[in-house]
Write a protein that holds these residues in place. Structure first.
Motif, PDB file in Angstrom:
ATOM      1  N   SER A 140       0.819  -1.207   0.000  1.00 24.94           N
ATOM      2  CA  SER A 140       0.000   0.000   0.000  1.00 24.94           C
ATOM      3  C   SER A 140       0.857   1.262   0.000  1.00 24.94           C
ATOM      4  O   SER A 140       1.960   1.300   0.565  1.00 24.94           O
ATOM      5  CB  SER A 140      -0.926   0.002   1.217  1.00 24.94           C
ATOM      6  OG  SER A 140      -1.626   1.230   1.320  1.00 24.94           O
ATOM      7  N   LEU A 141       0.327   2.308  -0.640  1.00 24.76           N
ATOM      8  CA  LEU A 141       0.993   3.609  -0.620  1.00 24.76           C
ATOM      9  C   LEU A 141       1.085   4.150   0.811  1.00 24.76           C
ATOM     10  O   LEU A 141       2.039   4.857   1.153  1.00 24.76           O
ATOM     11  CB  LEU A 141       0.227   4.591  -1.504  1.00 24.76           C
ATOM     12  CG  LEU A 141       0.764   6.018  -1.576  1.00 24.76           C
ATOM     13  CD1 LEU A 141       2.143   6.045  -2.203  1.00 24.76           C
ATOM     14  CD2 LEU A 141      -0.189   6.911  -2.361  1.00 24.76           C
ATOM     15  N   LEU A 142       0.101   3.818   1.653  1.00 25.22           N
ATOM     16  CA  LEU A 142       0.131   4.269   3.042  1.00 25.22           C
ATOM     17  C   LEU A 142       1.375   3.744   3.755  1.00 25.22           C
ATOM     18  O   LEU A 142       2.056   4.486   4.468  1.00 25.22           O
ATOM     19  CB  LEU A 142      -1.126   3.803   3.774  1.00 25.22           C
ATOM     20  CG  LEU A 142      -2.457   4.332   3.253  1.00 25.22           C
ATOM     21  CD1 LEU A 142      -3.615   3.700   4.006  1.00 25.22           C
ATOM     22  CD2 LEU A 142      -2.514   5.842   3.366  1.00 25.22           C
ATOM     23  N   PHE A 143       1.660   2.462   3.562  1.00 25.11           N
ATOM     24  CA  PHE A 143       2.863   1.878   4.178  1.00 25.11           C
ATOM     25  C   PHE A 143       4.128   2.523   3.622  1.00 25.11           C
ATOM     26  O   PHE A 143       5.072   2.809   4.361  1.00 25.11           O
ATOM     27  CB  PHE A 143       2.886   0.374   3.934  1.00 25.11           C
ATOM     28  CG  PHE A 143       4.143  -0.302   4.410  1.00 25.11           C
ATOM     29  CD1 PHE A 143       4.326  -0.580   5.760  1.00 25.11           C
ATOM     30  CD2 PHE A 143       5.150  -0.647   3.516  1.00 25.11           C
ATOM     31  CE1 PHE A 143       5.493  -1.192   6.212  1.00 25.11           C
ATOM     32  CE2 PHE A 143       6.309  -1.268   3.960  1.00 25.11           C
ATOM     33  CZ  PHE A 143       6.479  -1.538   5.305  1.00 25.11           C
ATOM     34  N   GLU A 144       4.149   2.756   2.325  1.00 20.47           N
ATOM     35  CA  GLU A 144       5.347   3.327   1.696  1.00 20.47           C
ATOM     36  C   GLU A 144       5.607   4.740   2.196  1.00 20.47           C
ATOM     37  O   GLU A 144       6.754   5.095   2.503  1.00 20.47           O
ATOM     38  CB  GLU A 144       5.191   3.315   0.178  1.00 20.47           C
ATOM     39  CG  GLU A 144       6.450   3.693  -0.561  1.00 20.47           C
ATOM     40  CD  GLU A 144       6.413   3.322  -2.027  1.00 20.47           C
ATOM     41  OE1 GLU A 144       7.357   3.682  -2.753  1.00 20.47           O
ATOM     42  OE2 GLU A 144       5.441   2.668  -2.456  1.00 20.47           O
TER      43      GLU A 144
END
Length: 355
Positions: A262-266
């Motif tokens: 996910s972009l959130l994790f990145e």
């Protein structure tokens, strides 16, 4: 190819546009969205001082920033009013490409699966789904509602042939946002912006709360991985590990296959809390800006933004360079289509009254 196209538009700008609206580009940079983007860029640049892979991170950051910056001059040399002939290029192009994707997918289904070809086709279909928003807007603004509906149907059919599951889920979210925006774009943009910003800020609490409950089940192992990263980070939870840490970590084997995509994790892992909070502010301001467009164009802007945000959350596309280029081209296409909404009506010729 995208850099060549942008260069051609810039070169032809003085001929296409009535005047160079460069002042508007600088006005955007000092708007809430522009200031937020500048802060994220500055913070990402500062994180190059502590990223473990500066040799890979610096060129990638430069490419991302330069790609998005190129949108400003390109957008402001486009004509103030888009011609009908230019608007029809978008829906016709997306329809043709979608039909080609259906034929190509059908022909490949009878052959042994090639992972590279499959991945390329999935990425291309994701790009087509993104471009379908400005394409549908262009058709709608020209009064071609049947063309816009046909375009949506054919693109979705092509996605089903290609098996673009994540992109289809993002399309469904964008379609739902579009439906609500047709009723009240201002309120819809406000609430989606709030929800998206809150999701960015509160994302780490999801693995903290759910990892002990679901981390051991198949398909939810990423919760356990993210939970472990949070507890191991310490001060890195605020500063992040540095730009491009996650992307390079996949390549060099520092991060396993179960790591969240996910972009959130990145964003949280690369740029920490400061980067995540500023990204949340950019997302909120972007939805607010989309909501104040005209009544005809705002639903398409909100739908496209929802598609992009949902895709990033689901891990369909993050900060890969091909996706950054796709976003830049889609922005130009949205601006081009938006300038086809003249907000004026052709006056009716007066009838001569016979006495």
């Amino acid at each position: 190819m995208s850099s060549v196209a942008l260069a051609l538009v810039l070169a032809a700008g003085p001929l296409l546009a009535q005047r160079m609206r460069i002042k508007e580009a600088f006005a955007f940079l000092v708007s809430p969205v522009g200031i937020g983007c500048i802060f994220v860029t500055v913070w990402a640049s500062a994180s190059l001082l502590w990223t473990p892979f500066p040799g890979e991170a610096a060129p990638r950051l430069l490419k991302i920033v330069s790609t998005f910056l190129s949108v400003l001059p390109v957008a402001h040399v486009l004509p103030a009013r888009s011609r009908a002939a230019n608007l029809y290029v978008l829906p016709i192009g997306v329809l043709t490409a979608s039909a080609g994707a259906i034929l190509l997918s059908a022909s490949l289904s009878a052959k042994p699966q090639d992972s590279v070809t499959t991945r390329t086709l999935l990425d291309a279909m994701t790009f087509l789904l993104l471009l379908s928003w400005p394409a549908m807007m262009a058709a709608f603004l020209r009064g071609r509602t049947k063309l816009a509906a046909s375009l949506a149907i054919i693109v979705i059919i092509a996605s089903l042939f290609v098996h673009s599951t994540i992109a289809l889920a993002a399309t469904a979210a964008g379609g739902l946002a579009y439906v609500f925006s047709r009723r009240d774009a201002a309120r819809t943009g406000l609430w989606i912006g709030r929800f998206g910003a809150a999701g960015f800020m509160l994302a780490p609490f999801i693995p903290l709360a759910l990892a002990p409950l679901l981390g051991g089940f198949t398909g939810f192992s990423w919760l356990k991985v993210w939970n472990g990263v949070i507890f191991a980070d310490g001060v890195r939870l605020v500063t992040g590990h540095g730009f491009n840490y996650v992307a390079s970590g996949y390549v060099h084997g520092y991060l396993g296959a179960e790591t969240p995509k996910s972009l959130l994790f990145e964003i949280w892992t690369d740029l920490g809390a400061l980067g995540a909070l500023s990204s949340a502010a950019v997302l909120f301001c972007a939805f607010r800006l989309a909501a104040v467009q005209t009544a005809n164009t705002a639903p398409y802007w909100i739908g496209a933004l929802t598609f992009v945000a949902t895709l990033g959350v689901l891990g369909g596309a993050t900060l890969q360079l091909w996706w950054i280029t796709a976003l830049a081209l889609a922005l130009v296409a949205l601006i081009l289509a938006t300038r086809g909404d003249f907000q004026t009506e052709r006056p009716t010729a007066p009838r001569q009254v016979l006495s």
